[in-house]
Design a protein around this motif. Sequence first.
Motif, short mmCIF file in Angstrom:
data_model
loop_
_atom_site.label_atom_id
_atom_site.label_comp_id
_atom_site.label_asym_id
_atom_site.label_seq_id
_atom_site.Cartn_x
_atom_site.Cartn_y
_atom_site.Cartn_z
N TYR A 61 0.78 -1.24 0.21
CA TYR A 61 -0.03 0.22 -0.06
C TYR A 61 0.71 1.24 -0.01
O TYR A 61 1.80 1.51 1.07
CB TYR A 61 -0.88 0.05 1.26
CG TYR A 61 -1.90 -1.20 1.15
CD1 TYR A 61 -3.30 -0.77 0.62
CD2 TYR A 61 -1.78 -2.40 1.53
CE1 TYR A 61 -4.13 -1.86 0.20
CE2 TYR A 61 -2.80 -3.54 1.42
CZ TYR A 61 -3.78 -3.02 0.52
OH TYR A 61 -4.75 -4.12 0.36
N ASP A 62 0.66 2.04 -1.13
CA ASP A 62 1.51 3.31 -1.17
C ASP A 62 0.51 4.58 -0.59
O ASP A 62 1.22 5.53 -0.59
CB ASP A 62 2.21 3.43 -2.53
CG ASP A 62 1.12 3.55 -3.67
OD1 ASP A 62 -0.13 3.47 -3.33
OD2 ASP A 62 1.53 3.77 -4.88
N SER A 63 -0.56 4.21 -0.44
CA SER A 63 -1.61 5.26 0.11
C SER A 63 -2.64 4.46 1.14
O SER A 63 -2.63 3.40 1.15
CB SER A 63 -2.36 5.86 -0.96
OG SER A 63 -3.08 5.17 -1.61
N ASP A 64 -3.03 5.21 2.09
CA ASP A 64 -4.14 4.90 2.82
C ASP A 64 -5.38 4.42 1.81
O ASP A 64 -5.47 4.79 1.03
CB ASP A 64 -4.77 5.76 3.88
CG ASP A 64 -3.62 6.19 4.85
OD1 ASP A 64 -2.78 5.48 5.06
OD2 ASP A 64 -3.94 7.31 5.50
N GLU A 65 -5.80 3.26 2.25
CA GLU A 65 -6.98 2.80 1.56
C GLU A 65 -7.92 2.22 2.32
O GLU A 65 -7.49 1.29 3.15
CB GLU A 65 -6.42 1.52 0.68
CG GLU A 65 -7.69 1.23 -0.46
CD GLU A 65 -7.46 -0.01 -1.25
OE1 GLU A 65 -8.16 -0.88 -1.93
OE2 GLU A 65 -6.07 -0.22 -1.68
N THR A 66 -9.21 2.52 2.24
CA THR A 66 -10.26 1.80 2.86
C THR A 66 -11.29 1.26 1.79
O THR A 66 -11.66 2.03 1.15
CB THR A 66 -11.30 2.98 3.62
OG1 THR A 66 -10.21 3.76 4.77
CG2 THR A 66 -12.35 2.52 4.47
N ILE A 67 -11.55 -0.16 2.33
CA ILE A 67 -12.51 -0.69 1.24
C ILE A 67 -13.74 -1.17 1.90
O ILE A 67 -13.69 -1.54 2.99
CB ILE A 67 -11.73 -2.14 0.87
CG1 ILE A 67 -11.50 -3.03 1.81
CG2 ILE A 67 -10.43 -1.72 0.10
CD1 ILE A 67 -11.11 -4.38 1.40
N HIS A 68 -14.75 -1.30 1.01
CA HIS A 68 -15.92 -2.05 1.18
C HIS A 68 -16.23 -3.37 0.83
O HIS A 68 -16.48 -3.06 -0.38
CB HIS A 68 -16.99 -1.01 1.34
CG HIS A 68 -18.44 -1.40 1.73
ND1 HIS A 68 -19.66 -1.06 1.14
CD2 HIS A 68 -18.85 -2.17 2.75
CE1 HIS A 68 -20.62 -1.98 1.49
NE2 HIS A 68 -20.15 -2.71 2.53
N PHE A 94 -6.50 -0.05 5.16
CA PHE A 94 -5.14 -0.46 5.17
C PHE A 94 -4.30 0.59 5.10
O PHE A 94 -4.36 1.62 4.11
CB PHE A 94 -4.71 -1.10 3.81
CG PHE A 94 -5.69 -2.37 3.26
CD1 PHE A 94 -5.30 -3.65 4.03
CD2 PHE A 94 -6.84 -2.34 2.80
CE1 PHE A 94 -6.09 -4.61 3.62
CE2 PHE A 94 -7.69 -3.31 2.54
CZ PHE A 94 -7.39 -4.55 3.04
N PRO A 95 -3.49 0.98 6.14
CA PRO A 95 -2.62 2.07 6.36
C PRO A 95 -1.40 2.01 5.12
O PRO A 95 -1.09 1.19 4.78
CB PRO A 95 -2.08 2.19 7.70
CG PRO A 95 -2.25 0.80 8.07
CD PRO A 95 -3.07 0.15 7.35
N GLN A 96 -1.17 3.23 4.80
CA GLN A 96 0.12 3.36 3.86
C GLN A 96 1.24 2.74 4.51
O GLN A 96 1.38 2.92 5.46
CB GLN A 96 0.31 4.95 3.73
CG GLN A 96 1.39 5.07 2.76
CD GLN A 96 1.95 6.74 2.64
OE1 GLN A 96 0.94 7.56 2.97
NE2 GLN A 96 2.83 6.96 1.76
N GLY A 97 2.00 1.80 3.43
CA GLY A 97 3.08 1.31 4.02
C GLY A 97 2.93 -0.14 4.45
O GLY A 97 3.88 -0.84 4.43
N ALA A 98 1.46 -0.47 4.68
CA ALA A 98 1.13 -1.85 4.93
C ALA A 98 1.56 -2.88 3.82
O ALA A 98 1.52 -2.55 2.66
CB ALA A 98 -0.35 -2.20 5.28
N SER A 117 -1.69 10.67 2.18
CA SER A 117 -1.49 11.48 3.23
C SER A 117 -0.21 12.68 3.10
O SER A 117 0.38 12.41 2.01
CB SER A 117 -0.79 10.66 4.53
OG SER A 117 -1.98 9.75 4.87
N LEU A 118 -0.71 13.66 3.68
CA LEU A 118 0.34 14.94 3.35
C LEU A 118 1.79 14.42 4.24
O LEU A 118 1.71 13.59 5.18
CB LEU A 118 -0.02 16.02 4.09
CG LEU A 118 -1.38 16.74 3.58
CD1 LEU A 118 -1.79 17.83 4.69
CD2 LEU A 118 -1.15 17.40 2.10
N PRO A 119 3.01 15.00 3.74
CA PRO A 119 3.88 14.53 4.68
C PRO A 119 3.91 15.11 6.01
O PRO A 119 3.46 16.21 6.10
CB PRO A 119 5.06 15.55 3.68
CG PRO A 119 4.56 15.62 2.37
CD PRO A 119 3.19 15.52 2.57
N ALA A 120 4.57 14.28 6.84
CA ALA A 120 4.46 14.54 8.42
C ALA A 120 4.83 15.91 8.69
O ALA A 120 3.66 16.53 9.49
CB ALA A 120 5.37 13.72 9.14
#
Length: 164
Positions: A61-68, A94-98, A117-120
Amino acid sequence: MPAQPIMIGSIAVDLKPSPINPAWIRAGTPTARNAVLSNSRDRASCTVVWDCTPGEFEWHYDSDETIHILEGSVVLDDGVAPPRRLGPGDVVLFPQGAVVKWKVESHLRKLAFFHRSLPAPIALVSRVVAKAKSVLRRILLPNAKPQAASMAPGMGDLAEVSHN
């Protein structure tokens, strides 16, 4: 009045091939397809309908992803919690980096919402500015009507959500 009208769509769309990275496939020949249903104005978020035939693969995962999950069955294994079978009606973040192992047991169809997500450092500045605006609004305009919520009801501060 909003700057742009709401967008209404349907998941009954023609899906285009969306091949899974061959290096990620572990078993079978899963075939994936998707269609983008909407994009945010800044292109940091989008909504996609996706389907896949049976097979096993890992997803990075290169970004946060929420699935239904709309239909089908899948077993997800994140290597932390025990593997879990999911089906129609289940929702997953699924959080970014998972990196998650997918075992698609039957034709799977999902609705996915992606958010980059925006950079920290920028995210921190954004939260500080939002908090400062909120505090100033309460001080300078104590009787003002509350601002529209920027998050879904019940979400609260995401920093408070436990991922255990």
